[in-house]
Design an enzyme around this catalytic site. Sequence first.
Site, PDB file in Angstrom:
ATOM      1  N   CYS A 150      51.428  41.711  37.273  1.00 41.70           N
ATOM      2  CA  CYS A 150      50.642  42.811  37.866  1.00 41.70           C
ATOM      3  C   CYS A 150      51.354  43.589  38.980  1.00 41.70           C
ATOM      4  CB  CYS A 150      49.304  42.279  38.354  1.00 41.70           C
ATOM      5  SG  CYS A 150      49.394  40.633  39.062  1.00 41.70           S
ATOM      6  N   HIS A 233      46.352  44.994  44.438  1.00 42.19           N
ATOM      7  CA  HIS A 233      47.530  44.475  45.138  1.00 42.19           C
ATOM      8  C   HIS A 233      48.201  45.629  45.887  1.00 42.19           C
ATOM      9  CE1 HIS A 233      46.885  40.873  42.970  1.00 42.19           C
ATOM     10  NE2 HIS A 233      47.836  40.935  42.072  1.00 42.19           N
TER      11      HIS A 233
END
Length: 339
Positions: A150, A233
């Site tokens: 990710c 994130h």
Amino acid sequence: MEKIKVAVIGATGAVGQVFMWMLADHPWFEIEYITASAARIGQQYGNSVHWVLPFEMENIIKPIVIQEYDLAAMKAAGVQIVFSAMPADVAKTAEPELRDYGFYIFSNAGAMRYEKSVPIMIPEANMESLELIQQQGYPEKGFVVTNANCVTTGLALALAPLVKHGIKEISVSTYQSVSGAGYPGLSSFDITDNVIPYIAQEEEKIEKEIKKILSIDPDVYAYSVRVPVMFGHLETVWLTFEEDVNVEDIIRDWDEFVIEESGLPSSPLKPVVYDPDNTFPQPKYAFWGTPRGMVVYTGRVKKKNNKLGFTLMVNNIVKGAAGGSIQNAEAFVQRYGLR
Ligand SMILES: NC(=O)c1ccc[n+]([C@@H]2O[C@H](COP(=O)([O-])OP(=O)(O)OC[C@H]3O[C@@H](n4cnc5c(N)ncnc54)[C@H](OP(=O)(O)O)[C@@H]3O)[C@@H](O)[C@H]2O)c1
């Protein structure tokens, strides 16, 4: 037009839930078969799953029954495309089996990412990597297409339009949300009111995957940190280039990075969106954008000596996982005409 039947393997996890949400009303794909761990077989999805997404579950997916993981039954049900959201250790044996059975697998697991003939694909960054499926034996055989870890997905998208300047060195620090560890994931005792300065294997993945995706060979220095945030994130990045690059160049490159008429239902028009506000971006914008969660946001571009720095935020479970896989499957269908 008839929709393509797909399976979601690991449909109850954090990534599996995004698959279910995004596939609930997908224009090309319809959910035909879903699995989870053995204890859930026979249960209705809506009653069984612990829903963690920050919006309501679609009614249409609630009655779908969780099935046994049975390749013959999946074939008999007409499944052609398999979306994999399995834990990496399960994927390691399951994904080659699925491929041998002739399925087209779009996977989030790291298990097969580093095989030479398996693409780590991000349509906006390395569409050409899809051709590797022919080395796996397509069209006679099945194949596996993976998406990146990710944080690497966010980084690769932000760097894709900058590669032309010659990236010599990447220093990246990541501030990763708890959904990145799946559900139930970390103990609340460990992460509440705390920050954990280590995520196993993450820094190695960034280094390996960014090179494979962008076909570059810079020095990469990474630190990965877990923070008490639910989704999204954040990353801070410093780059050195072969060319003399300025703040304005980077901002213009992102602005001109437009994917017009990709034809892929899950592709944003602008994959990277920059905002000069000093407090941008933040994980609380993880589900912003169109399609939701598929845009990478950047900010705080600055130059010091020969280094250029910026921040970015990627939705780890949408663009960084299930949404990226769905986009890859759309790219495959568009290119090879399965529909
Ligand atoms: N979370 C992220 O941000 C992210 C991003 C990119 C890639 N990934 C990768 O995507 C995959 C899924 O991640 P996740 O975060 O969704 O994990 P997760 O929340 O732990 O979900 C795992 C899924 O697999 C199922 N499962 C567990 N053991 C199984 C078994 N032995 N056989 C079959 N199914 C089994 C689980 O079912 P039960 O619910 O019944 O246990 C659940 O549906 C992992 O490989 C992960 O590394 C995750």
